[in-house]
Scaffold this active site. Sequence first.
Site, PDB file in Angstrom:
ATOM      1  CE  LYS A  90      -3.674 -22.870 -33.264  1.00  0.00           C
ATOM      2  NZ  LYS A  90      -3.385 -23.115 -31.846  1.00  0.00           N
TER       3      LYS A  90
ATOM      4  CG  HIS B 109     -12.256 -27.280 -31.506  1.00  0.00           C
ATOM      5  ND1 HIS B 109     -10.985 -27.065 -31.999  1.00  0.00           N
ATOM      6  CD2 HIS B 109     -12.554 -26.181 -30.775  1.00  0.00           C
ATOM      7  CE1 HIS B 109     -10.545 -25.892 -31.590  1.00  0.00           C
ATOM      8  NE2 HIS B 109     -11.475 -25.348 -30.827  1.00  0.00           N
TER       9      HIS B 109
ATOM     10  CB  SER C 221     -20.721 -15.704 -25.259  1.00  0.00           C
ATOM     11  OG  SER C 221     -20.104 -15.860 -23.986  1.00  0.00           O
TER      12      SER C 221
ATOM     13  CG  ASP D   5      -1.693 -23.560 -28.453  1.00  0.00           C
ATOM     14  OD1 ASP D   5      -2.905 -23.290 -28.485  1.00  0.00           O
ATOM     15  OD2 ASP D   5      -0.810 -22.685 -28.407  1.00  0.00           O
TER      16      ASP D   5
END
Length: 356
Positions: A102, A84, A40, A183
């Site tokens: 996803k 992504h 992170s 989403d």
Amino acid sequence: MPDRSSEPIRWGIVGTGTMAGQFAEDLRLSEGAELAAVSSRNADKAKAFAARHGDHVTAHTTHTDLLSDSAVDAVYIATPNDTHFPLAGAAIESGKGVLVEKPLVTTSAQAVRLATLAAEQGVFLMEAMWTRFLPAIAKARSLIEEGAIGEVTRLHGSLAFHHPYDPESRFYAKEHGGGAMLDLGVYGISLARLLMGEPIEVAGEWRAAPTGVDMSASLTLNFSGDVKAHLSCAFDHEGENCFIIEGSRGTLLLPAPFIAARAVLQCSNGLAARLAAFPGRSVPSRTIRKLAARLPLPGIRQHVFPYAGYGLGFEIEAASEAMRLGNTHHRLMSPLDSARTLEIVETVLDEANRLT
């Protein structure tokens, strides 16, 4: 990746948000997999996440450091949609296996490019479409293949979770890959394709939020044999969130939320099917659906598949085993399969299909 065929796959997680936390918790419940590291940009968040999810989890402050960690075999990318593609590409280049929350990426072209890169590098790549790996979904497929409900005639799937409009939210931010289709809509499209194959025709329409992303969408997939799948997704209300498969001699129902299905209801008559899929979002409507799913009612056969955790363990174990076998993709969820779902999303979200 070195040969560790008899050892657990050591996972690193990029991100510390909700999905990252659920993935880490389900890793504890999974065979052949363990958490090794997390990254992170916020050092405190990384350290807190590592401490919360294991005794020997390394906290990194950059994804580059995580990808350089020799104690990590594979990475799970749980960051916003727009990240992504670059993160997965970097992970593939590093030789780590890759599981991406996803949607795999935000465009079909990006998905094809990643699929090509993974194949060239001999590296595992998969979209984390965890619903495909649930035992209840496998049972629904086998019931269809066995002819338990006769010839499939129609599918219905709705998935809507209310997210109040906020232009700063990732759900509504175009620059972060927001929108209901990416989403939520990908779940129904992916499941319909898993059950019925490739559609021969796609039609749809969508409504835009003030930021320009799709706030709601509906689509119809036409399959061979005159089978139609009617699917919808939305951020502007709470949906029924079940998935119905109608056949000539019965109906299968995946109760809400179907993306986390723990059961398949096999309905042998119209009344049973209407009770199991009773419409509406009111308390009485939800109560009727719950009773149909839980009580032994005439005409309804329950196939129940309880599981611990959030249900991510099935995809974790599948991906881990595929990597131990040296595969670059999993037969149930190849990156080119993900690309095809994104092509359908792009077809529906064409500006010509936007409702005013």
